[in-house]
Design a protein around this motif. Structure first.
Motif, PDB file in Angstrom:
ATOM      1  N   UNK A 148       0.832  -1.191   0.000  1.00 49.82           N
ATOM      2  CA  UNK A 148       0.000   0.000   0.000  1.00 49.82           C
ATOM      3  C   UNK A 148       0.874   1.251   0.000  1.00 49.82           C
ATOM      4  N   UNK A 149       0.264   2.375  -0.319  1.00 44.42           N
ATOM      5  CA  UNK A 149       0.975   3.645  -0.245  1.00 44.42           C
ATOM      6  C   UNK A 149       1.017   4.117   1.203  1.00 44.42           C
ATOM      7  N   UNK A 150       1.686   5.246   1.436  1.00 42.96           N
ATOM      8  CA  UNK A 150       1.772   5.805   2.783  1.00 42.96           C
ATOM      9  C   UNK A 150       0.384   6.122   3.336  1.00 42.96           C
ATOM     10  N   UNK A 151      -0.551   6.481   2.459  1.00 41.93           N
ATOM     11  CA  UNK A 151      -1.909   6.789   2.904  1.00 41.93           C
ATOM     12  C   UNK A 151      -2.541   5.565   3.560  1.00 41.93           C
ATOM     13  N   UNK A 152      -2.308   4.378   2.976  1.00 46.06           N
ATOM     14  CA  UNK A 152      -2.851   3.157   3.555  1.00 46.06           C
ATOM     15  C   UNK A 152      -2.107   2.694   4.791  1.00 46.06           C
ATOM     16  N   UNK A 153      -0.827   3.072   4.919  1.00 46.20           N
ATOM     17  CA  UNK A 153      -0.020   2.632   6.059  1.00 46.20           C
ATOM     18  C   UNK A 153      -0.182   3.532   7.287  1.00 46.20           C
ATOM     19  N   UNK A 154      -0.584   4.792   7.068  1.00 53.72           N
ATOM     20  CA  UNK A 154      -0.644   5.750   8.180  1.00 53.72           C
ATOM     21  C   UNK A 154      -1.653   5.363   9.269  1.00 53.72           C
ATOM     22  N   UNK A 155      -2.907   5.014   8.917  1.00 56.37           N
ATOM     23  CA  UNK A 155      -3.868   4.680   9.994  1.00 56.37           C
ATOM     24  C   UNK A 155      -3.445   3.497  10.866  1.00 56.37           C
ATOM     25  N   UNK A 156      -3.003   2.350  10.278  1.00 60.09           N
ATOM     26  CA  UNK A 156      -2.540   1.276  11.166  1.00 60.09           C
ATOM     27  C   UNK A 156      -1.294   1.667  11.952  1.00 60.09           C
ATOM     28  N   UNK A 157      -0.455   2.535  11.373  1.00 52.41           N
ATOM     29  CA  UNK A 157       0.720   3.000  12.099  1.00 52.41           C
ATOM     30  C   UNK A 157       0.348   3.770  13.344  1.00 52.41           C
ATOM     31  N   UNK A 158      -0.667   4.641  13.239  1.00 49.37           N
ATOM     32  CA  UNK A 158      -1.140   5.408  14.398  1.00 49.37           C
ATOM     33  C   UNK A 158      -1.736   4.473  15.452  1.00 49.37           C
ATOM     34  N   UNK A 189      -8.492   0.077   5.104  1.00 45.97           N
ATOM     35  CA  UNK A 189      -7.639  -0.597   4.130  1.00 45.97           C
ATOM     36  C   UNK A 189      -8.456  -1.562   3.274  1.00 45.97           C
ATOM     37  N   UNK A 190      -9.419  -2.251   3.884  1.00 46.52           N
ATOM     38  CA  UNK A 190     -10.291  -3.147   3.117  1.00 46.52           C
ATOM     39  C   UNK A 190     -11.031  -2.361   2.042  1.00 46.52           C
TER      40      UNK A 190
END
Length: 205
Positions: A148-158, A189-190
């Motif tokens: 995924x791009x950073x947009x998809x990775x940011x929410x699970x990262x938080x 993400x889904x």
């Protein structure tokens, strides 16, 4: 300051800042980090690998982050008291310069969460509930491992940031908030992946 396994009384930020002094040379071996952190290694390993997904300063790290977080979570899920990393992961290293810069940029986030965090509802960080935290780490690790791009990775990262600090500070409220954010991040993400698949199917068909 050297990070040692007996630093359980220190705040997360103090131990986290000391990671940059581990080892020698221009890289920090993951195996050395695991050995040095002792029983705080679960939460701190997740924290270390969640941060590059919030502030993407180390290119291409999201898949590695996801794999490591999933491995850590799986070991919590089965009840291990200290983490173990397989050789192909433990032998990898973090670039010291980029890691120092990442820690410097994210330390204000950690300080804000620490100012809020305190031991409460500690049952959320122990026993069966600790295993549930491990299950969420596995889920979010798998999400991060997706291309995924950073947009998809940011929410699970938080979500991982909040939950790992809650675990380290024995703050059940933060852990609970992390669970809610984790569920939201997974659903998001889904939706993103579903949209990409639907778009690709429309173009092909």
């Amino acid at each position: 300051m050297q990070v040692t396994a007996d630093q359980t009384s220190q705040r997360t930020s103090d131990v986290f800042r000391g990671l940059t002094q581990l080892g020698e040379g221009e890289s920090i071996p993951l195996g050395l980090i695991t050995e040095a952190l002792g029983d705080r290694a679960f939460g701190l390993l997740v924290l270390i690998f969640a941060l590059p997904n919030i502030i993407p300063m180390i290119p291409g790290v999201s898949t590695i982050s996801g794999v490591v977080i999933a491995i850590v979570g799986l070991q919590m899920l089965i009840g291990r008291r200290a983490p173990w990393l397989p050789g192909f992961v433990a032998s990898r290293s973090l670039p010291r310069g980029e890691t120092q810069a990442m820690i410097a940029r994210t330390m204000p986030w950690i300080h804000r969460l620490e100012a809020f965090a305190r031991p409460r509802a500690v049952f959320m960080t122990r026993g069966v509930m600790r295993m549930l935290v491990g299950a969420m780490f596995v889920l979010l690790g798998v999400v991060l491992a997706l291309p995924l791009s950073w947009i998809g990775n940011f929410p699970p990262g938080v979500a991982l940031l909040v939950m790992s600090i809650g675990l380290l500070e024995e703050d059940g409220l933060l852990v609970g908030i992390g669970h809610v954010l984790g569920i939201f991040a997974t659903l998001l993400v889904v939706v993103i992946v579903g949209g990409v698949i639907a778009g690709a199917a429309w173009l092909i068909g």
